[in-house]
Design a protein around this motif. Structure first.
Motif, PDB file in Angstrom:
ATOM      1  N   ASP A 122      -2.398  21.755  -3.888  1.00  0.00           N
ATOM      2  CA  ASP A 122      -3.307  20.620  -4.014  1.00  0.00           C
ATOM      3  C   ASP A 122      -3.240  20.032  -5.421  1.00  0.00           C
ATOM      4  O   ASP A 122      -2.557  20.570  -6.300  1.00  0.00           O
ATOM      5  CB  ASP A 122      -4.737  20.992  -3.597  1.00  0.00           C
ATOM      6  CG  ASP A 122      -5.463  21.889  -4.579  1.00  0.00           C
ATOM      7  OD1 ASP A 122      -5.006  22.043  -5.732  1.00  0.00           O
ATOM      8  OD2 ASP A 122      -6.512  22.429  -4.211  1.00  0.00           O
ATOM      9  N   SER A 123      -3.938  18.953  -5.632  1.00  0.00           N
ATOM     10  CA  SER A 123      -3.877  18.247  -6.906  1.00  0.00           C
ATOM     11  C   SER A 123      -4.569  19.005  -8.039  1.00  0.00           C
ATOM     12  O   SER A 123      -4.399  18.670  -9.207  1.00  0.00           O
ATOM     13  CB  SER A 123      -4.503  16.856  -6.767  1.00  0.00           C
ATOM     14  OG  SER A 123      -5.869  16.978  -6.405  1.00  0.00           O
ATOM     15  N   GLN A 124      -5.335  20.033  -7.712  1.00  0.00           N
ATOM     16  CA  GLN A 124      -6.034  20.829  -8.724  1.00  0.00           C
ATOM     17  C   GLN A 124      -5.250  22.065  -9.155  1.00  0.00           C
ATOM     18  O   GLN A 124      -5.738  22.865  -9.941  1.00  0.00           O
ATOM     19  CB  GLN A 124      -7.413  21.244  -8.197  1.00  0.00           C
ATOM     20  CG  GLN A 124      -8.300  20.077  -7.809  1.00  0.00           C
ATOM     21  CD  GLN A 124      -8.545  19.134  -8.969  1.00  0.00           C
ATOM     22  OE1 GLN A 124      -8.938  19.556 -10.046  1.00  0.00           O
ATOM     23  NE2 GLN A 124      -8.282  17.851  -8.754  1.00  0.00           N
ATOM     24  N   HIS A 150      -2.653  26.230 -14.107  1.00  0.00           N
ATOM     25  CA  HIS A 150      -3.486  25.476 -15.051  1.00  0.00           C
ATOM     26  C   HIS A 150      -2.604  25.040 -16.211  1.00  0.00           C
ATOM     27  O   HIS A 150      -2.117  25.880 -16.965  1.00  0.00           O
ATOM     28  CB  HIS A 150      -4.628  26.353 -15.556  1.00  0.00           C
ATOM     29  CG  HIS A 150      -5.630  25.593 -16.348  1.00  0.00           C
ATOM     30  ND1 HIS A 150      -5.434  25.284 -17.669  1.00  0.00           N
ATOM     31  CD2 HIS A 150      -6.816  25.080 -16.005  1.00  0.00           C
ATOM     32  CE1 HIS A 150      -6.484  24.621 -18.113  1.00  0.00           C
ATOM     33  NE2 HIS A 150      -7.326  24.495 -17.145  1.00  0.00           N
TER      34      HIS A 150
END
Length: 153
Positions: A122-124, A150
């Motif tokens: 996902d985009s996160q 991250h």
């Protein structure tokens, strides 16, 4: 950048040391080299017997395969980041599902391949990968890993 352009850009990492794409260093660096890579997969070579996880006789317990798979995923994330001009991201192993192995240990000096295929991202930065460890074309272990990437900032 679309998947075709990304895959083309990632090809430059084939044959390169995994240490160029990961934050890990010896004795915690377990994967050695990028064998193949594309927008949604990566394969890394590694050799048992040279890590902090090794038994006195050099064998590595099979459960260490989960970390090897996670580092292979990290190589993929590091290559994707490098294509964008960034350094290796921080990566977190969130969970493992369906880990199965046909061996108790990985033998010292034996060459192995870890292959991880992206199932979803996902985009996160959350993602899931189907991974396997092989030697001489035989699948020795497999699992699905959930990860979080991250970017370093």
């Amino acid at each position: 950048m679309n998947d075709i352009q990304l895959s083309t850009a990632l090809r430059e990492f084939i044959g390169r040391s995994a240490s160029e794409l990961l934050l890990h260093r010896d004795p915690m660096l377990l994967v050695d080299r990028v064998v193949d890579i594309g927008a949604e997969f990566v394969s890394c070579d590694w050799q048992a017997g040279k890590s902090a996880f090794a038994e006195p006789d050099g064998r590595i317990p099979a459960y260490t395969g989960i970390e090897i798979m996670a580092q292979c995923i990290g190589v993929h994330a590091g290559a994707r980041a490098k294509v964008r001009g960034l350094g290796p991201p921080l990566g977190y192993l969130l969970g493992t599902r369906h880990f199965h192995t046909s061996v108790a240990y990985f033998d010292p000096g034996q060459s192995y391949t870890a292959t991880c295929t992206e199932l979803v991202r996902d985009s996160q930065g959350m993602g899931s990968f189907a991974c396997e460890l092989t030697a001489n074309g035989e699948r020795l272990a497999h699992a699905n890993l959930a990860v979080l990437e991250h970017p370093q900032g």
